[in-house]
Scaffold this motif. Structure first.
Motif, mmCIF file in Angstrom:
data_model
loop_
_atom_site.group_PDB
_atom_site.id
_atom_site.type_symbol
_atom_site.label_atom_id
_atom_site.label_comp_id
_atom_site.label_asym_id
_atom_site.label_seq_id
_atom_site.Cartn_x
_atom_site.Cartn_y
_atom_site.Cartn_z
ATOM 1 N N THR A 1 132.446 81.687 2.364
ATOM 2 C CA THR A 1 132.041 82.701 1.396
ATOM 3 C C THR A 1 130.988 82.160 0.443
ATOM 4 O O THR A 1 129.986 82.830 0.140
ATOM 5 N N ALA A 2 131.196 80.935 -0.032
ATOM 6 C CA ALA A 2 130.231 80.326 -0.954
ATOM 7 C C ALA A 2 128.872 80.136 -0.283
ATOM 8 O O ALA A 2 127.819 80.428 -0.873
ATOM 9 N N TYR B 1 127.683 81.774 2.385
ATOM 10 C CA TYR B 1 127.089 83.068 2.724
ATOM 11 C C TYR B 1 126.542 83.761 1.480
ATOM 12 O O TYR B 1 125.429 84.318 1.500
ATOM 13 N N GLU B 2 127.295 83.716 0.379
ATOM 14 C CA GLU B 2 126.821 84.340 -0.847
ATOM 15 C C GLU B 2 125.587 83.619 -1.391
ATOM 16 O O GLU B 2 124.683 84.253 -1.951
ATOM 17 N N LEU C 1 122.710 84.930 0.678
ATOM 18 C CA LEU C 1 122.334 86.288 0.261
ATOM 19 C C LEU C 1 121.627 86.282 -1.088
ATOM 20 O O LEU C 1 120.712 87.088 -1.324
ATOM 21 N N LYS C 2 122.032 85.383 -1.981
ATOM 22 C CA LYS C 2 121.378 85.293 -3.297
ATOM 23 C C LYS C 2 119.912 84.921 -3.129
ATOM 24 O O LYS C 2 119.024 85.507 -3.765
ATOM 25 N N THR D 1 118.024 87.871 -1.613
ATOM 26 C CA THR D 1 117.853 88.931 -2.618
ATOM 27 C C THR D 1 116.721 88.577 -3.583
ATOM 28 O O THR D 1 115.924 89.445 -3.976
ATOM 29 N N ALA E 1 124.177 94.210 5.027
ATOM 30 C CA ALA E 1 123.487 93.310 4.099
ATOM 31 C C ALA E 1 121.987 93.587 4.081
ATOM 32 O O ALA E 1 121.349 93.582 3.019
#
Length: 426
Positions: free
Chosen positions: A128-129, A131-132, A135-136, A139, A179
């Motif tokens: 999760t860390a 992948y996030e 994505l950050k 973005t 996403a």
């Protein structure tokens, strides 16, 4: 002599080098026989390239590893220097985007995906860390691209090429449709770069298969414990136990995504070609004969002896848009992409197709050996099959037979254009 690039076709690190060469106008000798699954780390290879990575470049006595460095070197050789700005500040910005692409996107995706497919010990918080974090970064880049077409200046630079190859890897990996819907500027940017006329052949002719739904981690099956047999003891009769509920079938574990995106496997439909009467001509044996024997002296005589014209047909295939072809290696990639999209017809098809001519003056032509009497059921699995014309070859016609043999032997000449490069579908 053109610099020699060694690597696996379709690998994003190779694609960035090919894209740099295409935009810079540099001819490369591309050896795609070295794949990650082949035995390429030989003593001879490691003596030349001790880092033991792919891709690599050999330009005379000069040898280079690491795709970003190779792409920059190749770009510097060409007459078109817009992809490497002369202004030192703009060039520094190009290097900034190249570094971000590899460190913050490519590597983060590789680590997160490695956890998901079981290459590394899986930990949900760690995944999760990672992948996030990915994505950050995506973005942030999406926000920057809201007001820009390209990352540096008004034309494609090497920064765009390196960034796009990293983003495409993420978009065909774990960054799914949900996403991507939140990254409209980044999606638009990727489409703009990959569909540039000089780059589209490198990026699957505009048919990049993005991931629709992110794969779910499947833990490996636990090995069954084996216990030593105990001595039998008399037991009192027990009441019969109720039958156990059947176990749910285990889902297939995702495969390594080095070469293929993680997408759910669709059920295979029965192919009508399987219902044809059994043929005496063994296509798989022909592929072995062709691979191992001299084409004209041994393989073709075997073919003529065994060929079953009732169960198979032979077709001349010609690319319809030869006027759009530029560099020879890009035209060869065009053939490779077409063959890749014919994978579902592998057991029904053999092909020998080549590029004849030179840069900006070439054609694509060759032959296909197809199961059945019609080519369409064999080739229409490829979305771009209609970009080619198909003409039946009659081996009793001397002109057709000469064309067939020359295409098989890779010595075909048409209108003075000699065979420059080619691909086999085997």
């Amino acid at each position: 002599m053109a610099p020699k690039l060694i690597g696996s076709a379709g690998n994003p690190r190779v694609s960035r080098v090919l894209a740099a060469a295409a935009l810079a106008g540099v001819e490369l000798d591309f050896d795609s026989s070295f794949t990650m699954s082949s035995n390429w780390k030989t003593t001879e290879f490691l003596q030349k390239f001790p880092l033991g990575t792919l891709p690599v470049l050999e330009d005379g006595e000069f040898r280079l590893s690491e795709s970003a460095a190779i792409a920059e070197y190749v770009a510097s050789l060409g007459p078109n220097q817009t992809i490497l700005p002369s202004d030192p500040k703009e060039l520094a910005l190009v290097h900034q985007w190249m570094s971000l692409a590899d460190q913050e996107i490519f590597i983060k995706h590789a680590h997160a995906n490695g956890l998901l497919i079981g290459r590394f010990p899986y930990s949900k918080p760690t995944f999760t860390a990672m992948y996030e974090g990915l994505l950050k970064t995506l973005t942030t880049v999406d926000g920057i691209l809201a007001h820009k077409t390209f990352v540096v200046g008004e034309r494609i630079t090497l920064g765009d090429i390196i960034l796009v190859t990293a983003v495409v890897k993420a978009f065909t990996g774990i960054v799914d449709a949900a996403a991507r819907a939140k990254l409209p500027n980044l999606v638009r940017y990727v489409e703009t770069v990959t569909k540039h006329p000089k780059l589209i052949a490198i990026f699957d002719n505009g048919n990049i298969q993005y991931t629709e739904t992110q794969a779910v981690y499947q833990p490996p099956a636990k090995p069954k414990e084996t216990k030593a047999p105990k001595e039998a003891k008399p037991k009192a009769e027990a009441a019969p136990k109720p039958p156990k509920a059947p176990k749910a079938p285990k889902e297939k574990e995702p495969e390594d995504d080095d070469d293929e995106p993680l997408v759910p496997e669709e059920p295979k439909a029965k192919n009508p070609l399987d219902d044809l009467p059994k043929s005496a001509f063994n296509l798989e044996e022909w592929k072995r004969q062709y691979s191992n024997l001299d084409t004209r002296k041994e393989a073709l005589p075997w073919f003529y002896e065994k060929f079953d014209k009732e169960g198979f047909s032979i077709w001349r295939v010609d690319f319809k848009y030869n006027e759009e072809l530029t560099l020879v290696f890009m035209s060869s990639n065009q053939i490779g992409g077409f063959f890749n999209r014919l994978e579902a017809s592998r057991k029904y098809l053999f092909g020998s197709v080549g590029v004849l001519g030179k840069a900006n003056d070439s054609i694509i032509t060759g032959v296909l050996v197809c199961r059945g009497s019609d080519y369409k059921p064999v080739v229409d699995v490829a979305p771009d099959w209609e970009s080619y014309e198909y003409k039946a070859i009659d081996l009793s016609n001397s002109a057709d037979k000469d064309f067939f043999e020359a295409a098989m032997a890779w010595d075909l000449v048409i209108d003075g254009r000699e065979w420059a490069d080619g691909k086999n579908f085997k």
